[in-house]
Write a protein that holds these residues in place. Structure first.
Motif, PDB file in Angstrom:
ATOM      1  N   SER A 276     -33.178  -3.070  -8.158  1.00 37.63           N
ATOM      2  CA  SER A 276     -31.918  -2.837  -7.863  1.00 37.63           C
ATOM      3  C   SER A 276     -31.121  -2.750  -8.945  1.00 37.63           C
ATOM      4  O   SER A 276     -29.888  -2.081  -9.090  1.00 37.63           O
TER       5      SER A 276
ATOM      6  N   ARG B  43     -31.207 -10.565  -9.119  1.00 34.71           N
ATOM      7  CA  ARG B  43     -31.700  -9.223  -8.584  1.00 34.71           C
ATOM      8  C   ARG B  43     -32.962  -8.595  -8.900  1.00 34.71           C
ATOM      9  O   ARG B  43     -33.510  -9.335  -9.882  1.00 34.71           O
TER      10      ARG B  43
ATOM     11  N   ARG C  44     -24.209  -5.712  -1.309  1.00 32.21           N
ATOM     12  CA  ARG C  44     -25.511  -5.415  -1.297  1.00 32.21           C
ATOM     13  C   ARG C  44     -25.930  -4.514  -0.260  1.00 32.21           C
ATOM     14  O   ARG C  44     -25.781  -4.900   0.992  1.00 32.21           O
TER      15      ARG C  44
END
Length: 415
Positions: free
Chosen positions: A304, A300, A129
Motif C-alpha cells: 500500500s 499500512r 482505503r
C-alpha cells in the motif's frame, strides 16, 4: 338605494384601513433586532434615565465566575495563581488548531488578511482505503513513466511560462504570488522555493510536503485522540522532555510498560534527528510528520505504501536501482539497499545547492553516486539478494519520509 351605497363605501373604507393596519403590524414584526434596539433606546432617552440591566452575555460570564469561585473553595485563589485557567480566546485558538489538524489545513481562510488576499486555501480531502490497496502493484523496471509537469498554475489556472515553479514530487506548478496570496508560504519559505524549485534539489508543494495528508480520517482521528490524552497542543514546539513523556504514555497504552533505557536513548536520537539545527526543540510540523509516518509504517502494508509513490518518485527509484545493479541482473545486495535508503535523506545545504543532485531530491547526490561509493558499500556485511520489487517495497516509507522540505529526518534510518 342611497343609504345602501353609503354603507357600502363605509365597509370598503373599513376594509382598506384594516389592510393598512395589518401591513404595518407585519412590517413591525419583520424589523431587525438592531432597529428595535435603536427605537427602544430613543424611547428611553425621551422618558428619562432608568435602571440599566446588564447584557445577557455579561450575566452569563458573571454566573460562570461565581460558580468557578464556589467550586474552588479556600484554596482556589492559590491554585489559580499557580496554574491560571486558559482564557476564552486561548480555548478558541486551541479548538481552531485541533480543527485545522483534523482537516489537514495550515490556515483557516477566514484568518487570512482579506485586504491583501483574495484567494483562499482549498479544503483537503483525506484518502480512503480501497479494496485492492494491499495488492502488489506492477511497476516495470525498464519502463520509465517520464511524467510531464502541468502547464497552468494549480491555483489560478493561468500559464505564464518561466514564472511557474514545479513540485519535485507531483506534476503541479505554481506562481509564487499565488502561494503568497493563499497564505501557505511565509516570506523566507517563498525565497527558498524560488531558489530550489528550478534546481535539481527541487521543492515539494504544500500537498506533497504535508505527509499527514496521506492518513485516512480514521487514522487521523486515532492520532488526534492520542495527542489529546497526552495533552499535546497542536501547532506548538516540543522539547525533549515532552517527547519522552509522550513516548512513555504511548508505551503504557500499547504495551502497559514504561520505556527501557535503550528505548529512551532511541527517542532522544530521534529528537536530535528532528532538530538538525540543535535549537533544543522540534517544530510542530516535523513532530506531526514523524508521527504520521509512524502510523503509516505501523498500520499500512508495504504494497500500500508503494501505491502512494508518485510517478516522479518511481522514475527516480528506477534510476537508483539501475545505478546499483552494475551487472544488470535485476538484483542488488541488502547493503546496497540500506545505502540507498540513507541516500534519500541526503539534503544539500543552501550554500551547496546545484544541479548536480537528483531531480526529485530523493536519492543519491552526485558525489555519493553508486559508482563512487562501491568501496564503502562493500565493507557492509549484508549480502542478501534484493530484487527490484523487494527494493521498491523496502524503500517506499523512506521515499515518503523525504518528501517534506524540512531538513529534519522524520524517520530514523535502519542501523
Amino acid at each position: 338605494m342611497g343609504v345602501l351605497m353609503s354603507k357600502k363605501h363605509q365597509v370598503e373604507k373599513v376594509q382598506k384601513c384594516t389592510s393598512v393596519v395589518s401591513a404595518f403590524q407585519q412590517g413591525v414584526k419583520e424589523r431587525t433586532p438592531s432597529t428595535i434596539n435603536q427605537g427602544e433606546g430613543s424611547e428611553e432617552e425621551r422618558e428619562g434615565p432608568t435602571e440599566a440591566s446588564p447584557p445577557p452575555n455579561l450575566e452569563k460570564e458573571e454566573a460562570e465566575h461565581r460558580e468557578a469561585d464556589s467550586k474552588a473553595g479556600p484554596s482556589g485563589t492559590s491554585q489559580q495563581a499557580a496554574a491560571p485557567a486558559p482564557t476564552r480566546d486561548e480555548c478558541k485558538v486551541n479548538q481552531e488548531a485541533w480543527n485545522r489538524l483534523r482537516d489537514g489545513k495550515g490556515v483557516e481562510p477566514e484568518d487570512l488578511d482579506k485586504t491583501g488576499h483574495q484567494l483562499t486555501p482549498p479544503a483537503f480531502v483525506r484518502p480512503k482505503r480501497d479494496a485492492n490497496v494491499d495488492q502488489p502493484m506492477e511497476i516495470a523496471l525498464g519502463q520509465r513513466e517520464q511524467p510531464v509537469n502541468d502547464e497552468m498554475c494549480e491555483v489560478c489556472e493561468v500559464w505564464t511560462a518561466n514564472d511557474l515553479f514545479p513540485c519535485r514530487t507531483c506534476t503541479r506548478v505554481f506562481h509564487d504570488g499565488c502561494l503568497s496570496e493563499m497564505g501557505y508560504l511565509r516570506t523566507e519559505l517563498l525565497q527558498e522555493m524560488r531558489e530550489t524549485a528550478h534546481t535539481a534539489t527541487g521543492w515539494s508543494c504544500y500537498y506533497c510536503d504535508n505527509v499527514n495528508l496521506l492518513l485516512t480520517e480514521e487514522e487521523m482521528y486515532s492520532l488526534m485522540e492520542t495527542f489529546k490524552q497526552c495533552k499535546i497542543i497542536p501547532e506548538s514546539c516540543l522539547v525533549s522532555d515532552e517527547l519522552l513523556q509522550y513516548r512513555h504514555f504511548v508505551s503504557k497504552q500499547l504495551f502497559e510498560k514504561d520505556l527501557s533505557d535503550e528505548q529512551e536513548e532511541e527517542v532522544l536520537a530521534q529528537f536530535a534527528a528532528l532538530d538538525p539545527e540543535k535549537r533544543g526543540q522540534i517544530e510542530w510540523s516535523d513532530f506531526l510528520y514523524h508521527e504520521s509516518l509512524g502510523v503509516l509504517r505501523k498500520f499500512r502494508t508495504e504494497n500500500s505504501l508503494v501505491r502512494l509513490l508518485s510517478a516522479k518518485e518511481r522514475d527516480h527509484v528506477r534510476s537508483v536501482f539501475m545505478g546499483l545493479d552494475l551487472d544488470e541482473d535485476c538484483v542488488v545486495t541488502g547493503a546496497e539497499t540500506r545505502w540507498a535508503q540513507q541516500s534519500w535523506f541526503q539534503k544539500l545545504s543552501k550554500e551547496s545547492q546545484s544541479c548536480n543532485v537528483s531531480i526529485s531530491h530523493v536519492g543519491p547526490i552526485s558525489d555519493s553516486s553508486p559508482a563512487s561509493s562501491s568501496s564503502e558499500r562493500s565493507t557492509q556485511k549484508d549480502d542478501r539478494p534484493v530484487s527490484w520489487d523487494d527494493f521498491l517495497r523496502e524503500s517506499a516509507i523512506y521515499i515518503l519520509a523525504a518528501r517534506p522540505n524540512s531538513s529534519a529526518m522524520h524517520i530514523r534510518l535502519p542501523l
